[in-house]
Design a protein around this motif. Structure first.
Motif, mmCIF file in Angstrom:
data_model
loop_
_atom_site.group_PDB
_atom_site.id
_atom_site.type_symbol
_atom_site.label_atom_id
_atom_site.label_comp_id
_atom_site.label_asym_id
_atom_site.label_seq_id
_atom_site.Cartn_x
_atom_site.Cartn_y
_atom_site.Cartn_z
ATOM 1 N N ALA A 1 34.056 33.901 47.160
ATOM 2 C CA ALA A 1 33.785 33.766 45.975
ATOM 3 C C ALA A 1 32.628 32.533 46.049
ATOM 4 N N PRO A 2 31.475 32.813 45.557
ATOM 5 C CA PRO A 2 30.536 31.539 45.272
ATOM 6 C C PRO A 2 30.793 30.819 44.027
ATOM 7 N N ASP B 1 35.664 29.993 46.431
ATOM 8 C CA ASP B 1 36.092 29.896 47.754
ATOM 9 C C ASP B 1 37.097 30.954 47.899
ATOM 10 N N ASP B 2 37.784 31.546 46.974
ATOM 11 C CA ASP B 2 38.932 32.285 47.380
ATOM 12 C C ASP B 2 38.252 33.852 48.074
ATOM 13 N N ASN C 1 39.119 41.696 45.792
ATOM 14 C CA ASN C 1 40.477 40.906 45.091
ATOM 15 C C ASN C 1 39.804 40.777 43.822
ATOM 16 N N GLY C 2 40.223 41.662 43.002
ATOM 17 C CA GLY C 2 39.861 41.889 41.583
ATOM 18 C C GLY C 2 40.979 41.449 40.479
#
Length: 167
Positions: free
Chosen positions: A43-44, A53-54, A71-72
């Motif tokens: 993730a940005p 960063d996940d 991954n929501g």
């Protein structure tokens, strides 16, 4: 923006996970041939299901079918409304896939259905069953169907006997 980005498939199956898309994709790649993890995207920025960063998405294939795991978070759990149907050639292949899914924290269901530990549904379906259902022989199809109904994992020999009328 006219800049072309890396090749993106026209159609991709998107599967929603709480936070374990990478673990699930790596498991599928270890179980099924022609399956692999092709990219892991982070993730940005922070998002409702996680932090910057996940792992956000995981691109992978299952038996050659392009998928993306998202991954929501826990907003949308998996359901039987979507499943992968895997055609198997024989009892050994049926057992191998069934045992891998159920034996890795999954659970059995009826008529060849099972769920993996992430809640995704799978239909592990021997070709003999599918072929008789498409054969145009209503009596053989009925016998196979009736033999299948009480099963969890499909027993190929029982279906073959039902098709032959010897069960």
């Amino acid at each position: 923006m006219s800049k072309r980005y890396m090749s993106v498939p026209k159609n991709t199956i998107c599967l929603w996970y709480d936070k374990d898309a990478e673990e699930a994709a790596r498991f599928y790649a270890s179980v099924f041939p022609d399956s692999e993890v092709t990219a892991v995207r982070r993730a940005p920025a922070d998002f409702p299901g996680g932090k910057k960063d996940d792992v956000l998405t995981v691109e992978f294939t299952v038996l050659g079918i392009a998928c993306i795991g998202l991954n929501g978070g826990d907003t949308f759990p998996q359901s039987e409304a979507f499943s992968f149907q895997i055609a198997t050639e024989d009892q050994a292949e049926t057992d191998r896939y069934w045992d891998a899914i159920v034996g890795n924290g999954g659970q059995e269901s009826q008529c060849g259905w099972c769920k993996d530990k992430w809640g995704l549904s799978w239909q592990i379906t021997p070709r003999v069953l599918t072929e008789v259902m498409q054969s145009g022989d209503p009596e053989a199809a009925q016998r196979a169907f009736e033999a299948m109904m009480p099963m969890r994992k499909i027993d190929v020999a029982t279906i073959e006997r039902a098709v032959a009328g010897t069960e």
